[in-house]
Design a protein around this motif. Sequence first.
Motif, PDB file in Angstrom:
ATOM      1  N   VAL A  15      65.980  35.623  70.695  1.00 34.05           N
ATOM      2  CA  VAL A  15      65.361  36.533  69.737  1.00 34.05           C
ATOM      3  C   VAL A  15      66.472  37.134  68.885  1.00 34.05           C
ATOM      4  O   VAL A  15      67.595  37.329  69.351  1.00 34.05           O
ATOM      5  N   THR A  16      66.146  37.415  67.627  1.00 32.92           N
ATOM      6  CA  THR A  16      67.100  38.061  66.732  1.00 32.92           C
ATOM      7  C   THR A  16      66.549  39.420  66.351  1.00 32.92           C
ATOM      8  O   THR A  16      65.394  39.544  65.946  1.00 32.92           O
ATOM      9  N   VAL A  17      67.384  40.445  66.507  1.00 35.25           N
ATOM     10  CA  VAL A  17      66.978  41.812  66.225  1.00 35.25           C
ATOM     11  C   VAL A  17      67.970  42.456  65.260  1.00 35.25           C
ATOM     12  O   VAL A  17      69.092  41.979  65.092  1.00 35.25           O
ATOM     13  N   MET A  18      67.533  43.540  64.628  1.00 34.87           N
ATOM     14  CA  MET A  18      68.419  44.320  63.779  1.00 34.87           C
ATOM     15  C   MET A  18      68.952  45.480  64.610  1.00 34.87           C
ATOM     16  O   MET A  18      68.195  46.286  65.139  1.00 34.87           O
ATOM     17  N   TYR A  71      57.962  43.431  64.920  1.00 31.86           N
ATOM     18  CA  TYR A  71      58.519  42.479  63.968  1.00 31.86           C
ATOM     19  C   TYR A  71      58.646  43.171  62.622  1.00 31.86           C
ATOM     20  O   TYR A  71      57.737  43.875  62.175  1.00 31.86           O
ATOM     21  N   THR A  72      59.787  42.976  61.964  1.00 32.10           N
ATOM     22  CA  THR A  72      60.052  43.639  60.697  1.00 32.10           C
ATOM     23  C   THR A  72      60.647  42.651  59.713  1.00 32.10           C
ATOM     24  O   THR A  72      61.582  41.921  60.050  1.00 32.10           O
ATOM     25  N   GLU A  73      60.108  42.631  58.493  1.00 29.87           N
ATOM     26  CA  GLU A  73      60.710  41.838  57.431  1.00 29.87           C
ATOM     27  C   GLU A  73      61.920  42.592  56.907  1.00 29.87           C
ATOM     28  O   GLU A  73      61.842  43.748  56.523  1.00 29.87           O
ATOM     29  N   TRP A  74      63.085  41.920  56.903  1.00 28.89           N
ATOM     30  CA  TRP A  74      64.301  42.536  56.411  1.00 28.89           C
ATOM     31  C   TRP A  74      64.802  41.792  55.193  1.00 28.89           C
ATOM     32  O   TRP A  74      64.592  40.591  55.063  1.00 28.89           O
ATOM     33  N   PRO A  75      65.497  42.501  54.258  1.00 27.02           N
ATOM     34  CA  PRO A  75      66.093  41.798  53.124  1.00 27.02           C
ATOM     35  C   PRO A  75      66.987  40.676  53.614  1.00 27.02           C
ATOM     36  O   PRO A  75      67.763  40.828  54.547  1.00 27.02           O
ATOM     37  N   GLY A  76      66.850  39.526  53.006  1.00 22.96           N
ATOM     38  CA  GLY A  76      67.618  38.371  53.445  1.00 22.96           C
ATOM     39  C   GLY A  76      66.822  37.436  54.329  1.00 22.96           C
ATOM     40  O   GLY A  76      67.190  36.292  54.527  1.00 22.96           O
ATOM     41  N   GLY A 118      56.604  36.745  64.050  1.00 24.58           N
ATOM     42  CA  GLY A 118      57.198  35.932  62.997  1.00 24.58           C
ATOM     43  C   GLY A 118      56.715  36.418  61.649  1.00 24.58           C
ATOM     44  O   GLY A 118      55.873  37.314  61.554  1.00 24.58           O
ATOM     45  N   THR A 119      57.252  35.818  60.614  1.00 24.91           N
ATOM     46  CA  THR A 119      56.970  36.281  59.265  1.00 24.91           C
ATOM     47  C   THR A 119      55.484  36.246  58.925  1.00 24.91           C
ATOM     48  O   THR A 119      54.762  35.335  59.336  1.00 24.91           O
ATOM     49  N   VAL A 120      55.044  37.260  58.193  1.00 21.81           N
ATOM     50  CA  VAL A 120      53.655  37.310  57.734  1.00 21.81           C
ATOM     51  C   VAL A 120      53.573  36.926  56.259  1.00 21.81           C
ATOM     52  O   VAL A 120      52.554  37.131  55.613  1.00 21.81           O
ATOM     53  N   VAL A 121      54.676  36.382  55.733  1.00 18.72           N
ATOM     54  CA  VAL A 121      54.710  35.836  54.375  1.00 18.72           C
ATOM     55  C   VAL A 121      55.216  34.404  54.453  1.00 18.72           C
ATOM     56  O   VAL A 121      56.195  34.134  55.139  1.00 18.72           O
ATOM     57  N   GLN A 122      54.519  33.502  53.784  1.00 15.41           N
ATOM     58  CA  GLN A 122      54.958  32.101  53.746  1.00 15.41           C
ATOM     59  C   GLN A 122      55.064  31.654  52.301  1.00 15.41           C
ATOM     60  O   GLN A 122      54.137  31.839  51.501  1.00 15.41           O
ATOM     61  N   LEU A 123      56.225  31.091  51.960  1.00 20.69           N
ATOM     62  CA  LEU A 123      56.464  30.606  50.611  1.00 20.69           C
ATOM     63  C   LEU A 123      55.668  29.336  50.352  1.00 20.69           C
ATOM     64  O   LEU A 123      55.194  28.684  51.291  1.00 20.69           O
ATOM     65  N   PRO A 124      55.521  28.958  49.084  1.00 17.02           N
ATOM     66  CA  PRO A 124      54.861  27.683  48.781  1.00 17.02           C
ATOM     67  C   PRO A 124      55.537  26.530  49.518  1.00 17.02           C
ATOM     68  O   PRO A 124      56.743  26.571  49.779  1.00 17.02           O
ATOM     69  N   ALA A 125      54.751  25.527  49.886  1.00 14.16           N
ATOM     70  CA  ALA A 125      55.290  24.364  50.598  1.00 14.16           C
ATOM     71  C   ALA A 125      56.493  23.816  49.838  1.00 14.16           C
ATOM     72  O   ALA A 125      56.438  23.599  48.629  1.00 14.16           O
ATOM     73  N   GLY A 126      57.589  23.604  50.560  1.00  9.48           N
ATOM     74  CA  GLY A 126      58.816  23.122  49.928  1.00  9.48           C
ATOM     75  C   GLY A 126      59.740  24.230  49.486  1.00  9.48           C
ATOM     76  O   GLY A 126      60.879  23.982  49.103  1.00  9.48           O
ATOM     77  N   GLY A 138      64.460  46.602  64.635  1.00 11.73           N
ATOM     78  CA  GLY A 138      63.287  45.743  64.561  1.00 11.73           C
ATOM     79  C   GLY A 138      63.613  44.321  64.991  1.00 11.73           C
ATOM     80  O   GLY A 138      64.782  43.928  65.098  1.00 11.73           O
ATOM     81  N   LEU A 139      62.572  43.562  65.250  1.00 16.42           N
ATOM     82  CA  LEU A 139      62.676  42.149  65.605  1.00 16.42           C
ATOM     83  C   LEU A 139      62.535  41.328  64.328  1.00 16.42           C
ATOM     84  O   LEU A 139      61.576  41.504  63.582  1.00 16.42           O
ATOM     85  N   THR A 140      63.498  40.460  64.043  1.00 13.01           N
ATOM     86  CA  THR A 140      63.450  39.689  62.802  1.00 13.01           C
ATOM     87  C   THR A 140      63.140  38.212  63.009  1.00 13.01           C
ATOM     88  O   THR A 140      62.722  37.540  62.077  1.00 13.01           O
ATOM     89  N   GLU A 141      63.316  37.705  64.234  1.00 11.48           N
ATOM     90  CA  GLU A 141      63.041  36.279  64.454  1.00 11.48           C
ATOM     91  C   GLU A 141      62.947  35.969  65.937  1.00 11.48           C
ATOM     92  O   GLU A 141      63.701  36.525  66.746  1.00 11.48           O
TER      93      GLU A 141
END
Length: 309
Positions: free
Chosen positions: A227-230, A298-303, A77-85, A216-219
Motif C-alpha cells: 500500500v502507498t500512503v501519504m 483513500y485520497t486523491e493527491w496531486p501527481g 483506488g481512484t474514483v476518476v478514470q481517464l479516457p481509454a489510452g 491518506g491512502l493513495t494506492e
Amino acid sequence: MRTDITRTARILTVAVLCAVGAGAAAGCGSAEAGRDGGEVRGTESASRWEARPREVAGAWDGSPAAAQWRAGYHPLGTVVQLPAGGLRDDADRRAYATGTFDLRAPLPFARGKSGRVVWTEGGSLTRPLVAAERAYRALDRNSGPGPRLTVTKAELGDMTVLTSRGPATVPAWLFTLEGYAAPLKRAAVNPSESPKSPVAPLGPDVPMDVLTPLGGLTEVAEDGRSVTVMAHHGSCDDGPVVTALETRGSVVLSASVTGTSDGPCTSDLRGEKVTVKLDRPVGDRIVLDAFTGRPVPYTEWPGNTPGGS
C-alpha cells in the motif's frame, strides 16, 4: 543524511526478538520507506508508544465497527478514470493535473436519485447519487490561464472501482472531452460514512519521531501486497518511515519521522508518498492509522495519475 541512533537501536533489538519468536504474533514483519523511495524491511518494538498498533488492532478486530466498515462502500483506488489510452499530450495532462476545464454542455439533473454499487464477488448497496455539477466542480478547480480540457457532453454511466470489498461497479458521470472518443469517468457516489472508532486517537503530545497521523491512502498494489500512503515530515528531519502490523482482520500503519535531532520543523510540514510492503494481500482487511485509530481513507493527491478503463 543524519542517523536516528535511538530508533535504529530499537529496531535492532526487536529484530532479535522476532528472530527468536518473541514477536511472532501477527505483524512482526513490516516495511519502511524513506525519502529516496527505497523500501527497507523493518519491525515493531515493545516500547510504550509502539504498543499502540496492537491496541488499535485489538480494538477493531471482530468489533461492530469493523462489521459496519465491511458492509459499506469504501474506495481503495481512484474514483476518476481517464479516457481509454490516457490523455494525448503534455498540455492535456497539465490541464488535468491543475484542474483547468471548460464546460460547453448542460449537466444532467439527478437530485434525489440513487445508484447501486455492485461488487464482483457478490453483494450490493444503494447510495445517493452525487450531482453532476458537484462531480464536475471536483475536476474543474482552476479558473486561471493555461491549457484546458473542454467537456462537450455529460451523462450517467458506470465504472469499476477497487474497494475494501474488492472490485465494484459503481454509478459514474461520464464526461466527454473534446478530441476524445472515450469519456473521462468520475464516480457518482460518495463513500459510506466511516464508523465510530472503538479506540480514541492519540493526543498532540506524541513526538513526531514516535507517531504521526497519516495523510491518506493513495494506492493499493494490484496484487494487494503493498500500500502507498501519504506521510508527513518537516524540513529538518530525514524523512518519513511507515511500518505495518498485520493481523487477520486489519493492517495497522504507524508513521513517524527519522533524523529529528535538529527538528522536527513542524512549521514546514511536507507530504511524501511511502510504499509499505505487506506479508500477504490486503484482501478485506481494514487499513488503519495507529495514531488516529481510524481507517486510512483513500485520497486523491496531486501527481496521482488515474488509469484509463
